[in-house]
Design a protein around this motif. Structure first.
Motif, PDB file in Angstrom:
ATOM      1  N   LYS A 188       0.808  -1.221   0.000  1.00 14.26           N
ATOM      2  CA  LYS A 188       0.000   0.000   0.000  1.00 14.26           C
ATOM      3  C   LYS A 188       0.846   1.279   0.000  1.00 14.26           C
ATOM      4  CE  LYS A 188      -3.743  -2.329   2.495  1.00 14.26           C
ATOM      5  NZ  LYS A 188      -4.487  -2.423   3.776  1.00 14.26           N
ATOM      6  N   SER A 189       2.172   1.126  -0.016  1.00 10.10           N
ATOM      7  CA  SER A 189       3.060   2.291   0.032  1.00 10.10           C
ATOM      8  C   SER A 189       3.167   2.955  -1.336  1.00 10.10           C
ATOM      9  CB  SER A 189       4.456   1.871   0.498  1.00 10.10           C
ATOM     10  OG  SER A 189       4.428   1.392   1.830  1.00 10.10           O
ATOM     11  N   ALA A 190       3.657   4.181  -1.328  1.00 11.85           N
ATOM     12  CA  ALA A 190       3.858   4.914  -2.584  1.00 11.85           C
ATOM     13  C   ALA A 190       4.838   4.157  -3.471  1.00 11.85           C
ATOM     14  CB  ALA A 190       4.391   6.308  -2.286  1.00 11.85           C
ATOM     15  N   PRO A 191       4.518   3.963  -4.733  1.00  9.38           N
ATOM     16  CA  PRO A 191       5.396   3.208  -5.642  1.00  9.38           C
ATOM     17  C   PRO A 191       6.529   4.073  -6.187  1.00  9.38           C
ATOM     18  CG  PRO A 191       3.419   3.880  -6.812  1.00  9.38           C
ATOM     19  CD  PRO A 191       3.241   4.336  -5.382  1.00  9.38           C
ATOM     20  N   ASP A 192       7.418   4.473  -5.294  1.00 11.74           N
ATOM     21  CA  ASP A 192       8.490   5.376  -5.701  1.00 11.74           C
ATOM     22  C   ASP A 192       9.891   4.820  -5.445  1.00 11.74           C
ATOM     23  OD1 ASP A 192       8.527   5.468  -2.953  1.00 11.74           O
ATOM     24  OD2 ASP A 192       7.910   7.574  -2.790  1.00 11.74           O
ATOM     25  N   GLY A 193       9.958   3.581  -4.961  1.00 11.63           N
ATOM     26  CA  GLY A 193      11.261   2.971  -4.721  1.00 11.63           C
ATOM     27  C   GLY A 193      11.845   3.244  -3.352  1.00 11.63           C
ATOM     28  N   TYR A 194      11.112   3.986  -2.513  1.00 13.42           N
ATOM     29  CA  TYR A 194      11.654   4.335  -1.197  1.00 13.42           C
ATOM     30  C   TYR A 194      11.136   3.437  -0.069  1.00 13.42           C
ATOM     31  CZ  TYR A 194      13.815   8.359  -3.317  1.00 13.42           C
ATOM     32  OH  TYR A 194      14.621   9.155  -4.105  1.00 13.42           O
ATOM     33  N   THR A 195      10.184   2.555  -0.379  1.00 11.34           N
ATOM     34  CA  THR A 195       9.719   1.571   0.592  1.00 11.34           C
ATOM     35  C   THR A 195       9.733   0.209  -0.087  1.00 11.34           C
ATOM     36  OG1 THR A 195       8.248   3.200   1.624  1.00 11.34           O
ATOM     37  CG2 THR A 195       7.877   0.890   2.171  1.00 11.34           C
ATOM     38  N   LEU A 196      10.608  -0.665   0.406  1.00  2.70           N
ATOM     39  CA  LEU A 196      10.784  -1.990  -0.178  1.00  2.70           C
ATOM     40  C   LEU A 196      10.452  -3.063   0.859  1.00  2.70           C
ATOM     41  CD1 LEU A 196      14.263  -1.356  -1.870  1.00  2.70           C
ATOM     42  CD2 LEU A 196      11.989  -0.994  -2.872  1.00  2.70           C
ATOM     43  N   LEU A 197      10.284  -4.266   0.392  1.00  3.37           N
ATOM     44  CA  LEU A 197       9.985  -5.403   1.270  1.00  3.37           C
ATOM     45  C   LEU A 197      11.040  -6.472   1.084  1.00  3.37           C
ATOM     46  CD1 LEU A 197       7.959  -7.068   3.110  1.00  3.37           C
ATOM     47  CD2 LEU A 197       6.970  -7.905   0.954  1.00  3.37           C
ATOM     48  N   LEU A 198      11.599  -6.967   2.186  1.00  9.37           N
ATOM     49  CA  LEU A 198      12.471  -8.132   2.139  1.00  9.37           C
ATOM     50  C   LEU A 198      11.741  -9.248   2.879  1.00  9.37           C
ATOM     51  CD1 LEU A 198      16.293  -8.293   2.432  1.00  9.37           C
ATOM     52  CD2 LEU A 198      14.885 -10.048   3.528  1.00  9.37           C
ATOM     53  N   HIS A 199      11.346 -10.282   2.151  1.00 17.28           N
ATOM     54  CA  HIS A 199      10.502 -11.339   2.706  1.00 17.28           C
ATOM     55  C   HIS A 199      11.093 -12.696   2.362  1.00 17.28           C
ATOM     56  CE1 HIS A 199       7.103 -12.982   4.605  1.00 17.28           C
ATOM     57  NE2 HIS A 199       6.124 -12.393   3.941  1.00 17.28           N
ATOM     58  N   HIS A 200      10.678 -13.716   3.144  1.00 17.45           N
ATOM     59  CA  HIS A 200      11.166 -15.060   2.874  1.00 17.45           C
ATOM     60  C   HIS A 200      10.087 -15.924   2.224  1.00 17.45           C
ATOM     61  CE1 HIS A 200       8.813 -16.292   6.224  1.00 17.45           C
ATOM     62  NE2 HIS A 200       9.754 -16.428   7.145  1.00 17.45           N
ATOM     63  N   ILE A 201      10.159 -17.224   2.415  1.00 11.37           N
ATOM     64  CA  ILE A 201       9.242 -18.171   1.794  1.00 11.37           C
ATOM     65  C   ILE A 201       7.775 -17.876   2.123  1.00 11.37           C
ATOM     66  CG2 ILE A 201       9.360 -19.820   3.699  1.00 11.37           C
ATOM     67  CD1 ILE A 201       9.314 -22.071   1.630  1.00 11.37           C
ATOM     68  N   GLY A 202       7.546 -17.112   3.200  1.00  4.94           N
ATOM     69  CA  GLY A 202       6.186 -16.736   3.577  1.00  4.94           C
ATOM     70  C   GLY A 202       5.474 -15.962   2.475  1.00  4.94           C
ATOM     71  N   MET A 203       6.236 -15.370   1.575  1.00  4.84           N
ATOM     72  CA  MET A 203       5.635 -14.663   0.441  1.00  4.84           C
ATOM     73  C   MET A 203       4.820 -15.644  -0.405  1.00  4.84           C
ATOM     74  SD  MET A 203       5.748 -11.492  -0.598  1.00  4.84           S
ATOM     75  CE  MET A 203       5.556 -10.415  -2.008  1.00  4.84           C
ATOM     76  N   ALA A 204       5.275 -16.897  -0.455  1.00  2.00           N
ATOM     77  CA  ALA A 204       4.604 -17.908  -1.277  1.00  2.00           C
ATOM     78  C   ALA A 204       3.603 -18.755  -0.502  1.00  2.00           C
ATOM     79  CB  ALA A 204       5.653 -18.830  -1.909  1.00  2.00           C
ATOM     80  N   THR A 205       3.764 -18.844   0.810  1.00  2.00           N
ATOM     81  CA  THR A 205       2.873 -19.718   1.590  1.00  2.00           C
ATOM     82  C   THR A 205       1.687 -18.977   2.198  1.00  2.00           C
ATOM     83  OG1 THR A 205       4.270 -19.436   3.556  1.00  2.00           O
ATOM     84  CG2 THR A 205       4.715 -21.347   2.141  1.00  2.00           C
ATOM     85  N   SER A 206       1.804 -17.676   2.365  1.00  2.00           N
ATOM     86  CA  SER A 206       0.708 -16.899   2.965  1.00  2.00           C
ATOM     87  C   SER A 206      -0.608 -17.012   2.205  1.00  2.00           C
ATOM     88  CB  SER A 206       1.111 -15.422   3.091  1.00  2.00           C
ATOM     89  OG  SER A 206       2.125 -15.261   4.046  1.00  2.00           O
ATOM     90  N   PRO A 207      -0.603 -17.038   0.858  1.00  2.68           N
ATOM     91  CA  PRO A 207      -1.877 -17.152   0.144  1.00  2.68           C
ATOM     92  C   PRO A 207      -2.675 -18.405   0.523  1.00  2.68           C
ATOM     93  CG  PRO A 207      -0.185 -16.426  -1.361  1.00  2.68           C
ATOM     94  CD  PRO A 207       0.505 -16.799  -0.079  1.00  2.68           C
ATOM     95  N   ALA A 208      -1.977 -19.475   0.917  1.00  2.00           N
ATOM     96  CA  ALA A 208      -2.671 -20.695   1.329  1.00  2.00           C
ATOM     97  C   ALA A 208      -2.964 -20.715   2.823  1.00  2.00           C
ATOM     98  CB  ALA A 208      -1.839 -21.922   0.955  1.00  2.00           C
ATOM     99  N   LEU A 209      -2.090 -20.117   3.600  1.00  2.00           N
ATOM    100  CA  LEU A 209      -2.237 -20.139   5.053  1.00  2.00           C
ATOM    101  C   LEU A 209      -3.326 -19.192   5.558  1.00  2.00           C
ATOM    102  CD1 LEU A 209       1.493 -20.242   6.211  1.00  2.00           C
ATOM    103  CD2 LEU A 209      -0.244 -21.944   6.776  1.00  2.00           C
ATOM    104  N   TYR A 210      -3.485 -18.058   4.878  1.00  3.20           N
ATOM    105  CA  TYR A 210      -4.410 -17.028   5.342  1.00  3.20           C
ATOM    106  C   TYR A 210      -5.615 -16.922   4.426  1.00  3.20           C
ATOM    107  CZ  TYR A 210      -0.796 -15.762   8.608  1.00  3.20           C
ATOM    108  OH  TYR A 210       0.126 -15.821   9.628  1.00  3.20           O
ATOM    109  N   ARG A 211      -6.782 -17.067   4.994  1.00  2.00           N
ATOM    110  CA  ARG A 211      -8.020 -17.017   4.210  1.00  2.00           C
ATOM    111  C   ARG A 211      -8.266 -15.612   3.657  1.00  2.00           C
ATOM    112  NH1 ARG A 211     -10.656 -21.843   5.633  1.00  2.00           N
ATOM    113  NH2 ARG A 211     -10.037 -22.677   7.657  1.00  2.00           N
ATOM    114  N   LYS A 212      -7.846 -14.590   4.417  1.00  2.00           N
ATOM    115  CA  LYS A 212      -8.023 -13.207   3.990  1.00  2.00           C
ATOM    116  C   LYS A 212      -6.697 -12.468   4.119  1.00  2.00           C
ATOM    117  CE  LYS A 212     -12.875 -12.940   5.530  1.00  2.00           C
ATOM    118  NZ  LYS A 212     -13.817 -12.225   6.441  1.00  2.00           N
ATOM    119  N   MET A 213      -6.298 -11.778   3.053  1.00  2.00           N
ATOM    120  CA  MET A 213      -5.100 -10.951   3.102  1.00  2.00           C
ATOM    121  C   MET A 213      -5.405  -9.605   2.476  1.00  2.00           C
ATOM    122  SD  MET A 213      -1.720 -13.287   2.492  1.00  2.00           S
ATOM    123  CE  MET A 213      -1.921 -13.379   0.716  1.00  2.00           C
ATOM    124  N   ALA A 214      -4.668  -8.594   2.913  1.00  2.00           N
ATOM    125  CA  ALA A 214      -4.915  -7.230   2.440  1.00  2.00           C
ATOM    126  C   ALA A 214      -4.143  -6.932   1.160  1.00  2.00           C
ATOM    127  CB  ALA A 214      -4.529  -6.235   3.529  1.00  2.00           C
TER     128      ALA A 214
END
Length: 324
Positions: free
Chosen positions: A78-104
């Motif tokens: 939801k951050s401004a798409p300007d390159g100043y807010t990035l995300l460093l994530h692990h395997i949870g990036m791929a497993t959250s869609p199955a683990l969580y029924r609702k995501m934002a």
């Protein structure tokens, strides 16, 4: 025609100027977990070398823990798409869609994929008093104690939870899963003999294996590891669990819509950062392997994550372990 040309030129100049000046203020990398954990450590080491590649501009770590990493990921989406807010994530990036029924957020649609950074192997370990000293003996012990085995993990969606799920399904054995609020308490109880086995990252197990405080039985990668303390361990694949392959990888993401010139600059910085000798040395100390293939690029990074989503979805669904 003249007005159109001037407008187009102004737009192009603005875009080029943004990329040319980027970054002209601190860049924030959101880590979707609390400080002090393995992902936080990777992020802080990476931020230091990324800073060098971005002309010395500050790269700040912001820990936004909670909900298995989804709170931090949602903030970046939801951050401004300007390159100043990035995300460093692990395997949870791929497993959250199955683990969580609702995501934002939508994992595939709401991010620009920048590249993978590293992969961390996992080890299958047991309490020191376990009456088995190698994989063959462990398998016999598991077969003889069905329904009595306690399998520890660091909580829903944690690396140890995912590896444990796949291990049980591959073995065709149900174990009593004991979730903890983090790796530290899970390891403490394994050391104390309150639980029997755990599958966790080398970043968390290597020291305990070297000291003899836990027994190590196998690694989760397709090939054996070269780390001295782990080099003699067989892979689960060669031990009979064909196709078993679990690594905890880390990747870098930006909000969807970030200008391509900025994305290109970030990807180039990432590729240079992970070749930094200091960074490589620190990652090796954690038992992590630097990515050296095409997955350091946006297209292959996204393709890999999509494959991981397809891989883990059925595993999680079969286990019926979801978070609301």
């Amino acid at each position: 025609m003249k007005h159109w040309t001037l407008a187009a030129a102004a737009s192009l100049t603005a875009l080029t100027g943004t990329a040319w000046a980027y970054p002209d203020k601190p860049v924030t990398i959101v880590v979707p977990f609390t400080a002090g954990g393995p992902t936080d450590k990777v992020a802080r080491d990476f931020a230091e070398v990324l800073r060098k590649q971005l002309g010395g501009q500050s790269v700040v770590i912001e820990n936004v823990g909670g909900a298995g990493g989804t709170l931090g990921a949602a903030k970046v989406a939801k951050s401004a798409p300007d390159g100043y807010t990035l995300l460093l994530h692990h395997i949870g990036m791929a497993t959250s869609p199955a683990l969580y029924r609702k995501m934002a957020y939508d994992t595939k649609a709401d991010f620009e994929y920048l590249g993978l950074i590293n992969e961390v192997p996992m080890t299958l370990v047991g309490r020191s008093t376990l009456p088995a000293s190698n994989w063959a003996e462990l398998r016999k012990w598991i077969d003889a104690n069905k329904g009595k085995i306690n399998l520890a993990n660091a909580g829903l969606g944690a690396a140890s939870h995912l590896c444990g799920l796949l291990f049980q399904q591959s073995m065709g054995v149900d174990m009593t899963t004991v979730p903890y609020k983090g790796t530290a308490p899970a390891m403490t109880d394994l050391l104390g003999g309150q639980v029997d086995i755990m599958c966790d990252q080398t970043t968390n197990t290597t020291q305990q294996i070297e000291s003899g405080k836990v027994k190590a039985f196998a690694v989760t990668t397709p090939k054996r590891l070269t780390t001295p303390a782990l080099s003699k361990l067989p892979t689960l694949d060669e031990s009979g669990l064909k196709g078993f392959n679990v690594t905890i990888w880390h990747g870098l993401y930006a909000p969807k819509g970030t200008p391509k010139p900025v994305l290109d600059k970030l990807n180039a910085a990432l590729k240079s950062a992970i070749k930094d000798a200091d960074f490589i040395k620190r990652q090796e100390a954690l038992g992590a392997d630097i990515i050296e293939d095409s997955r350091t690029g946006p297209a292959e990074h996204k393709k890999f994550v999509e494959a991981e989503i397809a891989k883990w979805g059925p595993v999680i669904k079969a286990a019926g372990q979801y978070a609301d």
